[in-house]
Write a protein that holds these residues in place. Sequence first.
Motif, short mmCIF file in Angstrom:
data_model
loop_
_atom_site.label_atom_id
_atom_site.label_comp_id
_atom_site.label_asym_id
_atom_site.label_seq_id
_atom_site.Cartn_x
_atom_site.Cartn_y
_atom_site.Cartn_z
N VAL A 1 -5.34 -0.06 8.71
CA VAL A 1 -4.56 1.09 8.27
C VAL A 1 -3.65 0.62 7.14
O VAL A 1 -2.96 -0.40 7.25
CB VAL A 1 -3.76 1.73 9.43
N ILE A 2 -3.69 1.35 6.03
CA ILE A 2 -2.95 0.99 4.81
C ILE A 2 -1.68 1.82 4.75
O ILE A 2 -1.72 3.05 4.86
CB ILE A 2 -3.79 1.25 3.55
N GLU A 3 -0.52 1.15 4.56
CA GLU A 3 0.77 1.84 4.57
C GLU A 3 1.49 1.65 3.24
O GLU A 3 2.35 0.79 3.10
CB GLU A 3 1.62 1.30 5.72
N PRO A 4 1.15 2.46 2.23
CA PRO A 4 1.88 2.35 0.96
C PRO A 4 3.27 2.96 1.08
O PRO A 4 3.49 3.93 1.82
CB PRO A 4 1.03 3.18 -0.01
N GLY A 5 4.20 2.39 0.33
CA GLY A 5 5.51 2.99 0.20
C GLY A 5 5.50 4.00 -0.94
O GLY A 5 4.51 4.68 -1.18
N PHE A 6 6.61 4.08 -1.66
CA PHE A 6 6.70 5.02 -2.77
C PHE A 6 6.15 4.37 -4.04
O PHE A 6 6.74 3.43 -4.57
CB PHE A 6 8.15 5.46 -2.98
N PHE A 7 5.01 4.85 -4.48
CA PHE A 7 4.36 4.34 -5.68
C PHE A 7 4.39 5.40 -6.78
O PHE A 7 4.39 6.60 -6.50
CB PHE A 7 2.91 3.93 -5.39
N ARG A 8 4.36 4.94 -8.00
CA ARG A 8 4.48 5.82 -9.16
C ARG A 8 3.15 6.49 -9.48
O ARG A 8 2.54 6.28 -10.53
CB ARG A 8 5.01 5.04 -10.35
N THR A 9 2.69 7.33 -8.55
CA THR A 9 1.48 8.11 -8.73
C THR A 9 1.87 9.57 -8.92
O THR A 9 3.05 9.90 -9.09
CB THR A 9 0.56 7.98 -7.51
N ASP A 10 0.87 10.45 -8.80
CA ASP A 10 1.15 11.87 -8.92
C ASP A 10 1.38 12.51 -7.55
O ASP A 10 1.29 13.73 -7.40
CB ASP A 10 -0.01 12.58 -9.64
N PHE A 11 1.71 11.69 -6.53
CA PHE A 11 1.84 12.22 -5.17
C PHE A 11 2.90 13.31 -5.07
O PHE A 11 2.76 14.26 -4.30
CB PHE A 11 2.16 11.09 -4.18
N LEU A 12 3.97 13.18 -5.84
CA LEU A 12 5.04 14.18 -5.78
C LEU A 12 4.84 15.32 -6.75
O LEU A 12 5.70 16.20 -6.88
CB LEU A 12 6.40 13.51 -6.02
#
Length: 282
Positions: free
Chosen positions: A173-184
Amino acid sequence: MRVWFITGASRGFGALIVKEALAAGDAVVATARNPESIIRQHGAHPHLLAVALDVTDEAQAQTAVKAAIEHFGRIDVLLNNAGYGLLGAVEEATAEEIEKIYRTNVFGLLAVTRAVLPSMRERRSGHVMNISSIGGYTAYQGWGVYGSTKFAIEGLTESLAKELAPLGIKATVIEPGFFRTDFLDAQSLAVSPPSIPDYHETVGAMRDFAAGANHAQPGDPARFAKAMVTLARADNPPLRMPFGSDTVAALEEKNAFVARELAAWRQLAVSTDFPDGGEKAA
């Protein structure tokens, strides 16, 4: 050469991992609702197969997996990446919003995983990697419904790891934090309209934070994609793989909180056992 099967491959993490996997010499089955967008990004590549897949369509998942195996002969790495966010108080989220996000984030992941596993079991080899989140390990106000889908993925992956280990198949299971993608951005994040004033100080503050944090997150998506390729090549991958210093800090804080709370309530916690190790009183 590993053969990847990646869902949600048209943008964000998915698109970047497609690029890195191809650069590493691997083959990739990249899936998206519109596979033409994948070809536009990466061009014609002998090791790339773009396939149409809406993960909420179980029949289409079976068809996509069949096409992948017919083309490349096998699937070595399944990356369940497709998903989106929902921001809003648990009480504010509508039944329609809740059902929709579970259909993609949880039921879609299950549909694809069930479609891929028979071929991995036959070969006694493979690696299932499921994208969770920092919010799949510790909860945040405003992300309750979204986080619950990721908590579900955490539990599913832990069970999968135990079920698949004797068969030579890994699960992470992969747990990314806050990355500078287009998620928001709007295309990746649904936002329940504010409707209950009592949540202004908690969920309202999170809405403001999310708006200000968009494209200012600390995580580098390109570095994440490279790290994922490294992880896929590991002989003994971990069950849980956090990415980002913010995720590492959140895991440590959650673990410490659970330990403190357990110590404080241990006596009551163990008081419910039968006396004498479960033996009935004479």
